[in-house]
Design a protein around this motif. Structure first.
Motif, PDB file in Angstrom:
ATOM      1  N   ILE A 224       0.829  -1.134  -0.023  1.00  0.00           N
ATOM      2  CA  ILE A 224       0.080   0.157   0.010  1.00  0.00           C
ATOM      3  C   ILE A 224       0.775   1.199  -0.052  1.00  0.00           C
ATOM      4  O   ILE A 224       0.463   2.157  -0.392  1.00  0.00           O
ATOM      5  CB  ILE A 224      -1.044  -0.084   1.262  1.00  0.00           C
ATOM      6  CG1 ILE A 224      -2.084   1.097   1.026  1.00  0.00           C
ATOM      7  CG2 ILE A 224      -0.485   0.105   2.524  1.00  0.00           C
ATOM      8  CD1 ILE A 224      -2.810   0.932  -0.075  1.00  0.00           C
TER       9      ILE A 224
ATOM     10  N   SER B   1     -10.303   3.780  -9.275  1.00  0.00           N
ATOM     11  CA  SER B   1      -9.669   3.136  -8.133  1.00  0.00           C
ATOM     12  C   SER B   1     -10.105   3.678  -6.954  1.00  0.00           C
ATOM     13  O   SER B   1     -10.334   4.948  -7.145  1.00  0.00           O
ATOM     14  CB  SER B   1      -8.286   3.057  -8.516  1.00  0.00           C
ATOM     15  OG  SER B   1      -7.606   3.109  -7.363  1.00  0.00           O
TER      16      SER B   1
ATOM     17  N   GLU C 113      -8.483   2.370  -3.725  1.00  0.00           N
ATOM     18  CA  GLU C 113      -7.512   2.206  -2.721  1.00  0.00           C
ATOM     19  C   GLU C 113      -6.238   2.959  -3.118  1.00  0.00           C
ATOM     20  O   GLU C 113      -5.605   3.861  -2.333  1.00  0.00           O
ATOM     21  CB  GLU C 113      -7.087   0.547  -2.690  1.00  0.00           C
ATOM     22  CG  GLU C 113      -5.984   0.150  -1.917  1.00  0.00           C
ATOM     23  CD  GLU C 113      -5.816  -1.301  -1.999  1.00  0.00           C
ATOM     24  OE1 GLU C 113      -6.724  -2.038  -2.479  1.00  0.00           O
ATOM     25  OE2 GLU C 113      -4.804  -1.629  -1.425  1.00  0.00           O
ATOM     26  N   ALA C 114      -6.074   2.807  -4.390  1.00  0.00           N
ATOM     27  CA  ALA C 114      -4.501   3.523  -4.778  1.00  0.00           C
ATOM     28  C   ALA C 114      -4.841   4.987  -4.809  1.00  0.00           C
ATOM     29  O   ALA C 114      -3.826   5.866  -4.462  1.00  0.00           O
ATOM     30  CB  ALA C 114      -4.070   2.893  -6.094  1.00  0.00           C
TER      31      ALA C 114
ATOM     32  N   GLU D  84      -3.134  -1.157  -9.691  1.00  0.00           N
ATOM     33  CA  GLU D  84      -3.551   0.053  -9.452  1.00  0.00           C
ATOM     34  C   GLU D  84      -2.534   1.190  -9.765  1.00  0.00           C
ATOM     35  O   GLU D  84      -2.671   2.136 -10.533  1.00  0.00           O
ATOM     36  CB  GLU D  84      -4.416   0.294  -8.405  1.00  0.00           C
ATOM     37  CG  GLU D  84      -5.710  -0.605  -8.248  1.00  0.00           C
ATOM     38  CD  GLU D  84      -6.634  -0.125  -7.054  1.00  0.00           C
ATOM     39  OE1 GLU D  84      -6.480   1.154  -6.522  1.00  0.00           O
ATOM     40  OE2 GLU D  84      -7.430  -0.879  -6.446  1.00  0.00           O
ATOM     41  N   THR D  85      -1.517   1.070  -9.329  1.00  0.00           N
ATOM     42  CA  THR D  85      -0.423   1.933  -9.051  1.00  0.00           C
ATOM     43  C   THR D  85       0.107   2.009 -10.488  1.00  0.00           C
ATOM     44  O   THR D  85       0.476   3.343 -10.920  1.00  0.00           O
ATOM     45  CB  THR D  85       0.569   1.695  -8.103  1.00  0.00           C
ATOM     46  OG1 THR D  85      -0.049   1.536  -6.980  1.00  0.00           O
ATOM     47  CG2 THR D  85       1.577   2.760  -7.833  1.00  0.00           C
TER      48      THR D  85
ATOM     49  N   VAL E 242      -3.329  -3.450  -5.399  1.00  0.00           N
ATOM     50  CA  VAL E 242      -2.913  -1.990  -5.473  1.00  0.00           C
ATOM     51  C   VAL E 242      -1.666  -1.850  -6.473  1.00  0.00           C
ATOM     52  O   VAL E 242      -1.410  -0.765  -6.807  1.00  0.00           O
ATOM     53  CB  VAL E 242      -2.664  -1.757  -4.130  1.00  0.00           C
ATOM     54  CG1 VAL E 242      -1.437  -2.034  -3.345  1.00  0.00           C
ATOM     55  CG2 VAL E 242      -2.668  -0.128  -3.823  1.00  0.00           C
TER      56      VAL E 242
END
Ligand code: AMP
Length: 945
Positions: free
Chosen positions: A331, A668, A670-671, A374-375, A371
């Motif tokens: 994260i 997204s 989370e990211a 996502e990043t 994640v």
């Protein structure tokens, strides 16, 4: 035979899809001299459209690429080569040799010797076999054209060609770059790798430096191991090459002009990086091991700690920041990206030259955690790009106790996820420090050249268990039997240098002793550390330290100026065609500015931004559909109906205004939320807002809230002023879109860690947003923001309320009730207030007062007590909420309300009116929703059915 070969040529993977490099190579040869390519290719190339008369090697390869892609698309229905004759066997073989070269470029890494333990399962790759290409050992002495494989040498024997390919692509470096669609990038890698056969020759000085860094890496672990046996430290042993890697990365980035490098990493190797790379004082680390720490807050374990320092490079001083990291392995990646983007924005560094993100990953988490994807997906988007990230996978081939490939991932490499953005991947054997140095140079250079993400897969091993108290042979018997007999990276390299006469056994010993002595002295051991750092390289946070949450902020703004600003926001560029409904909203805003119409939510929120910008505060807003707003209330971005261009009025508040950045985010949570956390913990002066499309969408980002937003200040002393707008309200939209799950945020509230607000009027949102920046207090702000209230006829304010006033944590009854006659007080937050108010008015009830708690945390106990004190004859106080009893504020906040009540009258007991406890947040059937709503309103107001 020839027909067969051509058939094979067309059907082989080399010619599939985007892989056009091989064809280009042939084409290039043809351009130099058409007679150099076989006749059928010559005929084919002859038919291609010409770019101009002087076609040369440098001519863009567009026609061939386009033609090739077209052919691929048409399922190769149109064969470019006549199936007739071959001019000679040799010409055909030449084609096959070029095909072989291409096969190595694409798949050589699958035969590379990457694993120091030599346990990695490697499949045999048919494409790397001579016979696959119609060649045999009998051809080894035959001389062929080499394409661009050899510099300054057009021809070589197949034997030499093979040797070059093996060394370049199947040695201790395994490079994956042929999946990159951009030909310039592919060629860049070919040139860089092939020109030195992936093994450049380094001078003695460089080699000794490598050994010194390896000595530091190994020395620290040995030292800690003997001084604190069995104490968890998540040592780097087996992956020591990381330390020379980081050294090169920092130094080389410095020469390219980097001023800051932000590093993210999980626990493995962190202490080593802190000491040997960032220059943490060794005695400070020993104090932590010895438990001699000064408790300012709750703190965190030593292998989660961040650090900041400055180091000297040949390009000047560079500020290093290692991000604090929770136990959730991946994260931190988007948090680092956010911090980097903030620094780049501050420096107006639009290309990412001055601030470089470096993220270290573990192999299992890199492959396993979403994640990461996502990043990567954020890496080239407008809102989140940072000019390319250098990713380093510390690939010790085991995740805690899990190492079977079929258990940890479905792909060949743990790095395959990086291919979604076509990031080049450089696998390297961690026991070859020179190869590690080379790929580091390549990675830094690639980022510098193309401003994109790149991955170094440092294949190594873990000498001990997951931590120093774990016994790994119980779960990985064969691996650890091998590790037992494996010499350390340092020892292997030292032996190699001794053998090559670069140093003697005694010199090598001296390296070790020198390092040990420095540790004994408790000094800094990072050589390039700057003892008196240039503080200009980072932000001064002192103005934001030490403020109480009760501090008041003057959020007023001159009325006339407010009106002028509002009118300025209605201006659009000449010829800009605004959509009809948007035009109507703007028209209304004009009337609001003139005082001819009550102010609604969209106007007030927009004016909060405009006034803050006017006062010099930077603003950044991201989230799903924030430009328009999920419920169409914002319209911060106008879209020209004629040409699709856009215009953001808030970017034109005044000439020298600070940035107003607003971006619709990728889908997204989370990211994106982690990114904004990183951004806001790096930019104290800005209003940074993340808005969820619906409040419950933030569920997907809960880890960010739990491990950073709610606890970062207490664990790590990192302040954060991030604002989160989470649409919330029970309007019959079903279980998923009604609740922003405020109970989750409230449950985590303690020690004034965050603010949870439920503003119910436009003036309230205006002052709340302004307060968030104007107050020097930096605390995360979670807002239960409205949906239907955005247009509710009662949820209105006046210009005067914006110009004067402030954010009220508690709002007393608004109707003129006789306080003495009030028998029942309803406490509530948010939209239900209007349902209660309308009904009470309709039923002409005069003995029930409705009090709004607009800030649920930190709980405004004093303000509530003050308001309640005027209802001296009150008999009942009822908390009313739309949420089921097990959700909303009831369980988390009732003790605060009870405390306020007990001060007033110890006999008053707080009661509850609301939905019964429920597993699901809201009813899915509208009829049921309405029935429940009716019941709770009646219960609260005491209306008998
Ligand atoms: P950095 O650039 O992240 O290394 O930060 C430099 C220094 O600024 C740190 O050593 C801290 O003293 C301070 N600092 C950075 N971020 C924060 C924050 N979010 N809250 C408080 N202090 C901070």
């Amino acid at each position: 035979m020839h027909e067969q070969t051509m058939e094979q040529l067309w059907s082989t993977s080399q010619l599939a899809g985007g892989n056009v490099a091989y064809m280009e190579e042939l084409f290039e040869t043809y351009l130099k001299d058409p007679n150099e390519v076989p006749e059928e290719w010559r005929n084919y190339f002859d038919q291609l459209p010409r770019v101009d008369e002087n076609t040369s090697v440098d001519t863009p390869h567009k026609p061939i690429r386009e033609q090739f892609l077209l052919i691929s698309k048409n399922q190769r229905r149109s064969r470019p080569v006549s199936q007739g004759s071959v001019s000679s066997d040799h010409e055909l073989k030449q084609v096959q040799v070029l095909q072989l070269i291409n096969a190595y470029r694409g798949r050589g890494h699958q035969h590379a010797k990457l694993d120091p333990l030599d346990l990695m399962e490697r499949q045999k790759v048919p494409d790397l076999d001579l016979s696959f290409h119609g060649l045999s050992r009998a051809d080894l002495d035959t001389v062929f054209k080499t394409g661009s494989l050899f510099i300054g040498q057009d021809e070589a024997s197949l034997n030499d060609i093979l040797a070059a390919l093996e060394m370049t692509y199947c040695g201790t470096v395994g490079s994956e770059y042929m999946h990159i669609v951009n030909t310039a990038e592919q060629r860049w890698f070919q040139q860089r790798l092939e020109s030195v056969r992936a093994h450049p020759k380094f001078g003695s000085e460089v080699k000794l430096h490598l050994l010194e860094r390896l000595t530091a890496a190994e020395g620290l672990e040995k030292y800690l191991g003997s001084r604190y046996p069995g104490v968890k430290r998540f040592g780097l042993e087996g992956g020591e090459s990381l330390i020379p890697l980081m050294d090169e990365l920092i130094q080389r980035s410095g020469t390219y002009g980097a001023k800051e490098i932000v590093i993210g990493m999980a626990h493995r190797g962190r202490l080593n990086t802190l000491i040997n790379t960032l220059g943490k004082k060794t005695s400070d680390l020993f104090d932590e091991f010895d438990g001699k720490v000064h408790y300012e807050s709750h703190g965190d374990v030593k292998y989660h700690q961040g650090f900041s320092s400055n180091v000297m490079t040949s390009g000047g001083e560079v500020h290093l920041a290692l991000a604090f990291n929770p136990s959730h392995l991946e994260i931190v990646s988007p948090v680092v990206e956010g911090s980097v983007r903030a620094r780049q924005d501050r420096r107006n560094d639009t290309t990412g030259e001055k601030v470089v993100p470096v993220i270290m990953h573990g192999d299992s988490a890199f492959a396993g955690q979403g994640v990461v994807m996502e990043t990567f997906q954020m890496s080239q988007t407008r809102a989140y790009k940072t000019g390319g990230t250098i990713h380093i996978v510390i690939n010790n081939q085991v995740g805690f106790t899990t190492s079977k490939r079929e258990d940890v991932r479905s792909t060949e490499y743990c790095t395959d996820v990086a291919k979604i953005v076509e990031a080049p991947i450089l696998h390297v054997n961690g026991d070859d420090p020179e190869a590690v140095l080379f790929v580091t140079q390549l990675a830094v250079d690639y980022r510098n050249e193309f401003k994109k993400d790149v991955v170094i897969d440092l294949v190594c091993y873990r000498r001990r268990g997951h931590n120093e108290a774990d016994e790994p042979s119980g779960t990985q018997p064969l691996m650890y039997a091998k590790i037992k007999s494996q010499k350390t990276t340092r020892e292997l390299y030292s032996n190699k240098l001794i053998e090559a006469g670069v140093l003697t056994q005694e010199d090598s010993k001296e390296f070790e002793e020198e390092y040990r002595k420095a540790l004994d002295n408790g000094h800094h051991v990072a050589k390039s550390l700057v003892k008196e750092p240039n503080t200009e390289l980072f932000v001064n946070w002192t103005p934001y330290l030490g403020h109480e949450w009760t501090a008041r902020a003057d959020t007023r703004f001159d009325l006339k100026q407010l009106q002028e600003l509002a009118n300025k926001l209605l201006e659009v560029p000449e010829g800009f065609s605004v959509q009809r409904q948007v035009g109507k909203i703007m028209e209304d805003r004009g009337r609001m500015a003139a005082g001819a119409m009550p102010i609604n939510w969209g106007f007030a929120e927009t004016m909060a931004y405009a006034t803050l910008l006017h006062e010099g505060h930077q603003i950044r807003i991201t989230g799903q559909d924030v430009g328009r707003g999920t419920f169409s209330h914002r319209h911060a971005v106008l879209h020209n109906q004629k040409d699709g261009s856009s215009y953001i009025p808030l970017q034109h508040v005044k000439e020298d205004q600070p940035p107003f950045d607003l971006y619709d985010s990728l889908l997204s949570e989370e990211a994106v939320l982690a990114f904004e956390y990183g951004y806001s913990t790096t930019t104290p002066g800005a209003l940074v807002i993340w808005e969820a499309q619906f409040g419950d969408f933030a569920n997907g980002a809960q880890v960010v809230f739990d491990q950073f937003i709610s606890s970062g200040e207490h664990k790590w002393g990192r302040l954060c002023g991030l604002t989160m707008l989470l649409p919330h309200g029970y309007e019959g939209q079903g279980p998923e879109h009604s609740s922003a799950r405020m109970e989750r945020y409230l449950q985590l509230c303690a020690e004034h860690n965050v603010q949870i607000c439920v503003p119910s009027t436009p003036a309230q949102v205006y002052h709340m947003l302004r307060r968030q920046v104007i107050r020097p207090l930096r605390k995360p702000l979670v807002v239960m923001s409205p949906k239907s209230l955005l247009r509710h006829k009662l949820a209105i304010s006046t210009l005067e309320e914006l110009a004067g006033g402030r954010f009220y944590t508690v709002i007393d009854e608004v109707d003129e009730l006789d306080a003495k006659a009030v028998r029942r007080v309803l406490l509530c937050s948010g939209k239900v207030y209007y349902d209660l108010l309308e009904r009470r008015r309709a039923e002409e009830i005069n003995d029930v007062a409705i009090v709004r708690i607009e800030q649920l945390y930190p709980f405004p106990a004093k303000q509530l007590a003050k308001v309640l004190s005027k209802y001296s004859n009150v008999e009942e106080v009822i908390w009313t909420q739309e949420e089921p009893m097990n959700m909303g504020a009831w369980y988390s906040s009732q003790h605060h309300m009870r405390r306020a009540l007990s001060q007033l009258n110890p006999d008053l007991h707080l009661q509850y009116a609301g939905r019964a406890a429920s597993a699901s947040p809201a009813a899915g059937y509208m009829a049921l929703h309405l029935e429940q709503q009716e019941t709770l309103i009646r219960d609260a107001l005491g209306i008998q059915s």
